[in-house]
Motif scaffolding. Structure first.
Motif, PDB file in Angstrom:
ATOM      1  N   MET A  74      -0.579  -0.828 -15.229  1.00 46.31           N
ATOM      2  CA  MET A  74       0.819  -1.663 -14.549  1.00 46.31           C
ATOM      3  C   MET A  74       0.031  -1.577 -13.705  1.00 46.31           C
ATOM      4  SD  MET A  74       5.168  -1.736 -14.382  1.00 46.31           S
ATOM      5  CE  MET A  74       4.885  -2.020 -15.997  1.00 46.31           C
ATOM      6  N   GLN A  75       0.059  -3.092 -12.227  1.00 41.36           N
ATOM      7  CA  GLN A  75      -1.120  -2.979 -11.170  1.00 41.36           C
ATOM      8  C   GLN A  75       0.185  -2.949 -10.008  1.00 41.36           C
ATOM      9  OE1 GLN A  75      -1.847  -6.791 -10.538  1.00 41.36           O
ATOM     10  NE2 GLN A  75      -3.653  -6.156  -9.300  1.00 41.36           N
ATOM     11  N   THR A  76      -0.148  -2.155  -8.885  1.00 45.58           N
ATOM     12  CA  THR A  76       0.688  -1.169  -7.734  1.00 45.58           C
ATOM     13  C   THR A  76       1.149  -2.814  -7.293  1.00 45.58           C
ATOM     14  OG1 THR A  76      -1.240  -1.386  -6.882  1.00 45.58           O
ATOM     15  CG2 THR A  76      -0.637   0.561  -7.831  1.00 45.58           C
ATOM     16  N   GLU A  77       2.689  -2.858  -6.777  1.00 50.65           N
ATOM     17  CA  GLU A  77       2.946  -3.742  -6.088  1.00 50.65           C
ATOM     18  C   GLU A  77       2.588  -3.596  -4.570  1.00 50.65           C
ATOM     19  OE1 GLU A  77       7.328  -4.082  -6.568  1.00 50.65           O
ATOM     20  OE2 GLU A  77       7.206  -4.507  -8.716  1.00 50.65           O
ATOM     21  N   PRO A  81      10.067  -1.622  -2.419  1.00 54.11           N
ATOM     22  CA  PRO A  81      10.119  -0.153  -2.137  1.00 54.11           C
ATOM     23  C   PRO A  81       9.822   0.238  -3.099  1.00 54.11           C
ATOM     24  CG  PRO A  81      12.079  -1.158  -3.525  1.00 54.11           C
ATOM     25  CD  PRO A  81      11.119  -2.352  -3.198  1.00 54.11           C
ATOM     26  N   TYR A  82       8.883  -0.153  -4.300  1.00 56.52           N
ATOM     27  CA  TYR A  82       7.494   0.461  -5.037  1.00 56.52           C
ATOM     28  C   TYR A  82       6.446   0.575  -4.647  1.00 56.52           C
ATOM     29  CZ  TYR A  82      11.919   0.447  -7.423  1.00 56.52           C
ATOM     30  OH  TYR A  82      13.956   0.577  -7.456  1.00 56.52           O
ATOM     31  N   PRO A 109      -6.099  -2.582 -14.313  1.00 55.64           N
ATOM     32  CA  PRO A 109      -4.747  -2.725 -13.931  1.00 55.64           C
ATOM     33  C   PRO A 109      -3.897  -4.406 -13.940  1.00 55.64           C
ATOM     34  CG  PRO A 109      -6.023  -1.798 -12.027  1.00 55.64           C
ATOM     35  CD  PRO A 109      -6.907  -2.496 -13.182  1.00 55.64           C
ATOM     36  N   ILE A 110      -3.051  -4.829 -14.993  1.00 56.03           N
ATOM     37  CA  ILE A 110      -2.704  -5.958 -14.859  1.00 56.03           C
ATOM     38  C   ILE A 110      -1.198  -6.330 -14.396  1.00 56.03           C
ATOM     39  CG2 ILE A 110      -4.304  -6.450 -16.469  1.00 56.03           C
ATOM     40  CD1 ILE A 110      -1.627  -5.460 -18.784  1.00 56.03           C
ATOM     41  N   GLU A 111      -0.413  -7.505 -13.216  1.00 57.46           N
ATOM     42  CA  GLU A 111       0.596  -7.982 -13.353  1.00 57.46           C
ATOM     43  C   GLU A 111       1.299  -7.340 -14.193  1.00 57.46           C
ATOM     44  OE1 GLU A 111       3.975  -9.120 -12.016  1.00 57.46           O
ATOM     45  OE2 GLU A 111       2.407 -10.046 -13.557  1.00 57.46           O
ATOM     46  N   LYS A 112       2.676  -6.826 -13.547  1.00 54.88           N
ATOM     47  CA  LYS A 112       3.642  -6.747 -14.333  1.00 54.88           C
ATOM     48  C   LYS A 112       4.456  -6.743 -15.684  1.00 54.88           C
ATOM     49  CE  LYS A 112       8.967  -4.727 -12.542  1.00 54.88           C
ATOM     50  NZ  LYS A 112       9.620  -4.172 -11.897  1.00 54.88           N
ATOM     51  N   TRP A 113       4.541  -8.198 -15.310  1.00 52.18           N
ATOM     52  CA  TRP A 113       5.634  -8.903 -15.292  1.00 52.18           C
ATOM     53  C   TRP A 113       3.498  -9.372 -17.262  1.00 52.18           C
ATOM     54  CZ3 TRP A 113      10.402  -8.474 -15.562  1.00 52.18           C
ATOM     55  CH2 TRP A 113      10.683  -7.836 -14.307  1.00 52.18           C
ATOM     56  N   ASP A 114       3.575  -9.201 -17.034  1.00 53.13           N
ATOM     57  CA  ASP A 114       1.800  -9.747 -18.350  1.00 53.13           C
ATOM     58  C   ASP A 114       1.656  -8.389 -18.379  1.00 53.13           C
ATOM     59  OD1 ASP A 114       1.633 -12.062 -17.087  1.00 53.13           O
ATOM     60  OD2 ASP A 114      -0.133 -11.312 -15.650  1.00 53.13           O
ATOM     61  N   GLN A 133       7.862  10.739 -13.751  1.00 53.23           N
ATOM     62  CA  GLN A 133       8.361  10.426 -12.740  1.00 53.23           C
ATOM     63  C   GLN A 133       7.772   9.744 -11.499  1.00 53.23           C
ATOM     64  OE1 GLN A 133      11.955  10.183 -12.710  1.00 53.23           O
ATOM     65  NE2 GLN A 133      11.484  10.663 -14.667  1.00 53.23           N
ATOM     66  N   GLN A 134       5.956   9.856 -11.902  1.00 55.43           N
ATOM     67  CA  GLN A 134       5.165   9.154 -11.049  1.00 55.43           C
ATOM     68  C   GLN A 134       5.332   7.425 -10.906  1.00 55.43           C
ATOM     69  OE1 GLN A 134       0.868  10.812 -10.097  1.00 55.43           O
ATOM     70  NE2 GLN A 134       2.320  12.103 -12.761  1.00 55.43           N
ATOM     71  N   ARG A 135       4.830   6.991 -10.592  1.00 56.49           N
ATOM     72  CA  ARG A 135       4.875   5.122  -9.878  1.00 56.49           C
ATOM     73  C   ARG A 135       3.554   4.986 -10.615  1.00 56.49           C
ATOM     74  NH1 ARG A 135       5.591   4.487  -4.175  1.00 56.49           N
ATOM     75  NH2 ARG A 135       5.682   5.440  -3.445  1.00 56.49           N
ATOM     76  N   TYR A 136       3.617   3.879 -11.317  1.00 57.84           N
ATOM     77  CA  TYR A 136       2.699   3.145 -11.894  1.00 57.84           C
ATOM     78  C   TYR A 136       2.383   4.006 -13.191  1.00 57.84           C
ATOM     79  CZ  TYR A 136       4.061   0.009  -8.721  1.00 57.84           C
ATOM     80  OH  TYR A 136       5.034  -1.228  -8.006  1.00 57.84           O
ATOM     81  N   ALA A 137       2.794   4.901 -13.701  1.00 58.97           N
ATOM     82  CA  ALA A 137       2.558   6.042 -14.671  1.00 58.97           C
ATOM     83  C   ALA A 137       2.229   4.985 -15.665  1.00 58.97           C
ATOM     84  CB  ALA A 137       2.730   7.636 -15.041  1.00 58.97           C
TER      85      ALA A 137
END
Length: 148
Positions: A74-77, A81-82, A109-114, A133-137
Motif C-alpha cells: 500500500m503506497q504511503t500517504e 496523520p499517516y 507500491p499502489i494507491e491505498k484504494w487500488d 503495528q508498523q504503518r504501511y506494512a
C-alpha cells in the motif's frame, strides 16, 4: 514433517490448494481483514498481541513455501496523520527477506484504494492477519509457477 519454514497447518492447506495468480495478503494489525478481502479468501489470525507476529516474519515463512512472482504494498500517504517522508522502515525489512529468499523482485507500491481493490478479487485466497503495528506494512503476494 515439512521442510519449509512454514508449519502452520491452515496456511499450508490454503497454499497447497492455491495456484498461479492466486494472491495472499499479509495484513498489518490495523488492516480491516474481516471486510477487505476477496470472496474466496480464508482469514487466518496470527495477531497474538501488538507487535506479534510481524508481517516480515510471516513473509519469510510464506516465501519459504511458495513461488512468488509479484509483490505489492500500500503506497504511503504524503499528507495527513499517516503521512511519511519516503519508504516505511518495514519495506527495507521486506527487501532483505525477498533477497534472502533468492528472489529478484521489487516491491510495487499502489494507491491505498487500488490496493483494497487488488485484494478484493476472486484470486485472493488467503489473508494472514498479523499483530504488526508498523504503518504501511500490508503486503500482497502473487503466486508464481513452480519451475522445478
Amino acid at each position: 514433517m515439512l521442510r519449509s519454514r512454514l508449519i502452520h497447518p491452515q496456511i499450508n492447506a490454503v497454499l497447497a490448494a492455491a495456484g498461479h495468480h492466486s494472491t495472499i495478503l499479509i495484513a498489518d494489525g490495523n488492516y480491516p481483514a474481516l471486510n477487505k478481502r476477496g470472496p474466496n479468501a480464508e482469514l487466518v489470525s496470527l495477531n497474538l498481541m501488538p507487535g506479534l507476529v510481524t508481517c516480515d516474519q510471516i513473509l519469510q515463512a510464506v516465501l519459504s513455501a511458495v513461488p512468488v512472482e509479484r509483490i505489492q504494498t500500500m503506497q504511503t500517504e504524503t499528507e495527513g496523520p499517516y503521512a511519511l517522508d519516503g519508504d516505511p522502515p518495514v519495506w527495507e525489512d521486506y527487501r532483505k527477506s525477498i533477497r534472502d529468499a533468492g528472489l529478484d523482485l521489487q516491491i510495487e507500491p499502489i494507491e491505498k484504494w487500488d490496493f483494497y481493490k487488488a485484494v478484493e478479487t476472486p484470486d485472493h485466497v488467503l489473508t494472514i492477519q498479523s499483530g504488526d503495528q508498523q504503518r504501511y506494512a500490508n503486503i500482497l503476494l502473487s503466486i508464481g509457477v513452480r519451475m522445478d
